[in-house]
Design a protein around this motif. Structure first.
Motif, PDB file in Angstrom:
ATOM      1  N   ALA A 140       0.693  -1.229  -0.154  1.00  0.00           N
ATOM      2  CA  ALA A 140      -0.144   0.246   0.058  1.00  0.00           C
ATOM      3  C   ALA A 140       0.841   1.355  -0.019  1.00  0.00           C
ATOM      4  N   LEU A 141       0.732   2.285  -0.787  1.00  0.00           N
ATOM      5  CA  LEU A 141       1.174   3.433  -1.043  1.00  0.00           C
ATOM      6  C   LEU A 141       2.636   3.351  -1.375  1.00  0.00           C
ATOM      7  N   SER A 142       3.088   2.319  -2.260  1.00  0.00           N
ATOM      8  CA  SER A 142       4.218   2.084  -3.123  1.00  0.00           C
ATOM      9  C   SER A 142       3.782   1.572  -4.356  1.00  0.00           C
ATOM     10  N   GLY A 143       4.728   1.837  -5.491  1.00  0.00           N
ATOM     11  CA  GLY A 143       4.284   1.492  -6.841  1.00  0.00           C
ATOM     12  C   GLY A 143       5.573   1.170  -7.761  1.00  0.00           C
ATOM     13  N   CYS A 144       5.093   1.093  -8.911  1.00  0.00           N
ATOM     14  CA  CYS A 144       6.429   1.103  -9.864  1.00  0.00           C
ATOM     15  C   CYS A 144       6.098   1.774 -11.201  1.00  0.00           C
ATOM     16  N   ILE A 145       6.911   1.784 -12.110  1.00  0.00           N
ATOM     17  CA  ILE A 145       6.714   2.398 -13.302  1.00  0.00           C
ATOM     18  C   ILE A 145       7.098   1.445 -14.413  1.00  0.00           C
ATOM     19  N   VAL A 146       6.418   1.095 -15.476  1.00  0.00           N
ATOM     20  CA  VAL A 146       6.362   0.053 -16.471  1.00  0.00           C
ATOM     21  C   VAL A 146       6.432   0.975 -17.615  1.00  0.00           C
ATOM     22  N   PRO A 147       7.780   1.068 -18.434  1.00  0.00           N
ATOM     23  CA  PRO A 147       7.559   1.491 -19.482  1.00  0.00           C
ATOM     24  C   PRO A 147       7.188   0.803 -20.775  1.00  0.00           C
ATOM     25  N   ALA A 148       6.642   1.477 -21.650  1.00  0.00           N
ATOM     26  CA  ALA A 148       6.001   0.791 -22.775  1.00  0.00           C
ATOM     27  C   ALA A 148       6.890  -0.260 -23.612  1.00  0.00           C
ATOM     28  N   ASN A 149       6.202  -1.474 -23.811  1.00  0.00           N
ATOM     29  CA  ASN A 149       7.096  -2.440 -24.567  1.00  0.00           C
ATOM     30  C   ASN A 149       8.015  -3.263 -23.739  1.00  0.00           C
ATOM     31  N   HIS A 150       7.994  -3.041 -22.337  1.00  0.00           N
ATOM     32  CA  HIS A 150       8.811  -3.715 -21.471  1.00  0.00           C
ATOM     33  C   HIS A 150       8.136  -4.947 -20.902  1.00  0.00           C
ATOM     34  N   VAL A 151       8.708  -6.309 -21.040  1.00  0.00           N
ATOM     35  CA  VAL A 151       8.048  -7.405 -20.809  1.00  0.00           C
ATOM     36  C   VAL A 151       8.051  -7.252 -19.153  1.00  0.00           C
ATOM     37  N   HIS A 152       6.980  -7.622 -18.418  1.00  0.00           N
ATOM     38  CA  HIS A 152       6.777  -7.459 -17.118  1.00  0.00           C
ATOM     39  C   HIS A 152       6.079  -8.755 -16.537  1.00  0.00           C
ATOM     40  N   TYR A 153       6.405  -9.580 -15.611  1.00  0.00           N
ATOM     41  CA  TYR A 153       6.014 -10.453 -14.821  1.00  0.00           C
ATOM     42  C   TYR A 153       5.212  -9.559 -13.624  1.00  0.00           C
ATOM     43  N   TYR A 154       4.128 -10.543 -13.153  1.00  0.00           N
ATOM     44  CA  TYR A 154       3.459  -9.556 -12.019  1.00  0.00           C
ATOM     45  C   TYR A 154       2.251 -10.514 -11.258  1.00  0.00           C
ATOM     46  N   ALA A 155       2.100 -10.678 -10.171  1.00  0.00           N
ATOM     47  CA  ALA A 155       1.239 -11.335  -9.445  1.00  0.00           C
ATOM     48  C   ALA A 155       0.736 -10.745  -8.234  1.00  0.00           C
ATOM     49  N   GLY A 156      -0.403 -10.775  -7.753  1.00  0.00           N
ATOM     50  CA  GLY A 156      -1.034 -10.373  -6.712  1.00  0.00           C
ATOM     51  C   GLY A 156      -0.926 -11.143  -5.225  1.00  0.00           C
ATOM     52  N   MET A 157      -0.681 -10.737  -4.227  1.00  0.00           N
ATOM     53  CA  MET A 157      -0.718 -11.543  -3.139  1.00  0.00           C
ATOM     54  C   MET A 157      -1.761 -11.512  -2.197  1.00  0.00           C
ATOM     55  N   GLY A 158      -2.763 -12.334  -2.076  1.00  0.00           N
ATOM     56  CA  GLY A 158      -3.995 -12.564  -1.106  1.00  0.00           C
ATOM     57  C   GLY A 158      -4.852 -11.334  -1.647  1.00  0.00           C
ATOM     58  N   ASN A 159      -5.438 -10.708  -0.768  1.00  0.00           N
ATOM     59  CA  ASN A 159      -6.565  -9.641  -0.863  1.00  0.00           C
ATOM     60  C   ASN A 159      -5.901  -8.259  -1.225  1.00  0.00           C
ATOM     61  N   ASN A 160      -5.465  -8.261  -2.519  1.00  0.00           N
ATOM     62  CA  ASN A 160      -5.070  -6.973  -2.826  1.00  0.00           C
ATOM     63  C   ASN A 160      -5.783  -6.166  -3.960  1.00  0.00           C
ATOM     64  N   GLN A 161      -5.502  -4.919  -4.000  1.00  0.00           N
ATOM     65  CA  GLN A 161      -6.016  -3.891  -4.732  1.00  0.00           C
ATOM     66  C   GLN A 161      -5.010  -3.071  -5.466  1.00  0.00           C
ATOM     67  N   GLN A 162      -4.971  -2.615  -6.535  1.00  0.00           N
ATOM     68  CA  GLN A 162      -4.169  -1.767  -7.261  1.00  0.00           C
ATOM     69  C   GLN A 162      -4.667  -0.619  -7.912  1.00  0.00           C
ATOM     70  N   LEU A 163      -4.067   0.439  -7.997  1.00  0.00           N
ATOM     71  CA  LEU A 163      -4.296   1.720  -8.890  1.00  0.00           C
ATOM     72  C   LEU A 163      -3.412   1.738 -10.328  1.00  0.00           C
ATOM     73  N   ILE A 164      -4.065   1.409 -11.389  1.00  0.00           N
ATOM     74  CA  ILE A 164      -3.262   1.412 -12.379  1.00  0.00           C
ATOM     75  C   ILE A 164      -3.606   2.598 -13.313  1.00  0.00           C
ATOM     76  N   LEU A 165      -2.338   3.275 -13.856  1.00  0.00           N
ATOM     77  CA  LEU A 165      -2.598   4.399 -15.133  1.00  0.00           C
ATOM     78  C   LEU A 165      -2.350   3.774 -16.200  1.00  0.00           C
ATOM     79  N   ASP A 166      -2.905   3.762 -17.218  1.00  0.00           N
ATOM     80  CA  ASP A 166      -2.483   3.246 -18.749  1.00  0.00           C
ATOM     81  C   ASP A 166      -2.032   4.580 -19.261  1.00  0.00           C
ATOM     82  N   LEU A 167      -1.041   4.954 -19.772  1.00  0.00           N
ATOM     83  CA  LEU A 167      -0.569   6.179 -20.401  1.00  0.00           C
ATOM     84  C   LEU A 167      -0.184   5.890 -21.762  1.00  0.00           C
ATOM     85  N   PRO A 168      -0.838   6.103 -23.054  1.00  0.00           N
ATOM     86  CA  PRO A 168      -0.101   5.927 -24.121  1.00  0.00           C
ATOM     87  C   PRO A 168       0.845   7.377 -24.385  1.00  0.00           C
ATOM     88  N   ALA A 169       1.763   6.908 -25.323  1.00  0.00           N
ATOM     89  CA  ALA A 169       2.891   7.943 -25.509  1.00  0.00           C
ATOM     90  C   ALA A 169       2.329   9.042 -25.983  1.00  0.00           C
TER      91      ALA A 169
END
Length: 272
Positions: A45-74
C-alpha cells in the motif's frame, strides 16, 4: 488517445506480458510482486512501480490486494505538449514510495475516480494523471538532465560482456542489463561513452583477442571463437584495422621480443 485510470485486484497467479503504452501501478491494499525486464520488486500500500511501454513484465497479486493502475499512451495529453518532459519518467523501470503530500493527492484522486463527474468527463483522467506524473517527476528526477539522472553502470556491463564474449551479443542484451528499452539504451550509452554499444563490444572483443594472442598458444580459430568473432578471417580483419598487422604477425612479434628478453637475462654479465 486519453489516459485510463482504474482500480483492480491482481490475480495471485503469475502472468507476464508487454504493451505499447506506459503504465504506473500503485498499491492500495495488500501486496503484489513485479519483475520488469529483470528489475524485481514488491508493491505494498502506497508504493508503486513504473512500467515503460514495450517492457516485458511479470506480475502477481498476493492475497486480498487492490492496485491503482494508470495506462498512459505515449501520445496521451498528460505526456505531450508542454508536459512532454514527463515522458522521461518512463526512460527506465523503477519502484517508488509515495510521500505524505502524494498520499493526500492519492486520496483526492480516488475520490474523483468514484465520482459521477469523472465518469462523464473524458478529460478528467488526463488532468489527474498529469498532476500525479508531474509530482513523481519532481521527486524521482530532482530536475536533472536525462543523462545525469541515471548513469549506466559500465562495470556491470563490462562484467556481462566479459562473461558472454563468445556469444552473439546484441544491443538488446545489454539494454536488458540496464533495464532500458533498446532505443533509450543506445542514446544514453552514446551520451555517456562517446561511441555506440556495438563499437564498444567490438573493442572489448579485440582487446580480449590481443591478450590471448600475447599470452597463449591457442590456435587462431579458437581465439576467434572465444572472443566472439564469426571466424578467423573476421579476427584477422579486426587485428589489421586496429593494430595494422595480422594476428600471426602480432604473435610472432611478441614471441620474438620475449625470446630476446630471455636471451638477455640468460647471458652472463660482462666482466670489468
Amino acid at each position: 488517445m486519453p489516459s485510463v485510470i482504474r482500480k483492480i485486484p491482481l490475480d495471485t497467479a503469475t502472468h507476464h506480458h508487454a504493451h505499447d503504452y506506459h503504465q504506473i501501478v500503485i498499491g492500495l491494499r495488500g501486496q503484489a510482486e513485479f519483475e520488469i525486464e529483470g528489475l524485481g520488486g514488491e508493491i505494498s500500500a502506497l508504493s508503486g512501480c513504473i512500467v515503460p511501454a514495450n517492457h516485458v513484465h511479470y506480475y502477481a497479486g498476493m492475497g486480498n490486494n487492490q492496485q491503482l493502475i494508470l495506462d498512459l499512451p505515449a501520445q496521451a495529453p498528460a505526456l505531450t505538449g508542454f508536459q512532454h518532459e514527463l515522458s522521461h519518467l518512463f526512460d527506465a523501470p523503477r519502484f517508488f514510495t509515495l510521500d505524505d503530500p502524494l498520499r493526500r493527492y492519492l486520496d483526492f484522486l480516488l475520490h474523483e475516480l468514484s465520482s459521477l463527474a469523472m465518469r462523464t468527463d473524458n478529460h478528467q483522467s488526463d488532468r489527474l494523471a498529469a498532476t500525479l506524473l508531474g509530482c513523481l517527476h519532481a521527486r524521482l528526477t530532482n530536475g536533472a538532465e536525462p543523462s545525469q539522472r541515471q548513469r549506466l553502470d559500465l562495470q556491470r556491463l563490462d562484467c556481462y560482456i566479459e562473461h558472454h564474449l563468445s556469444d552473439r551479443l546484441s544491443v538488446g542484451d545489454l539494454a536488458r542489463q540496464a533495464c532500458l528499452s533498446e532505443a533509450h539504451f543506445r542514446r544514453r550509452f552514446r551520451e555517456q561513452v562517446g561511441i555506440s554499444p556495438w563499437q564498444y563490444v567490438r573493442r572489448k572483443r579485440i582487446e580480449a583477442a590481443r591478450h590471448l594472442l600475447d599470452d597463449s598458444r591457442l590456435p587462431l580459430t579458437e581465439i576467434a571463437a572465444l572472443t566472439g568473432f564469426s571466424n578467423q578471417s573476421a579476427l584477422s580483419r579486426a587485428c589489421r584495422d586496429t593494430f595494422g598487422h595480422s594476428p600471426s604477425r602480432l604473435r610472432r612479434t611478441v614471441q620474438r621480443e620475449g625470446s630476446q628478453v630471455a636471451q638477455a637475462l640468460a647471458s652472463p654479465p660482462l666482466s670489468s
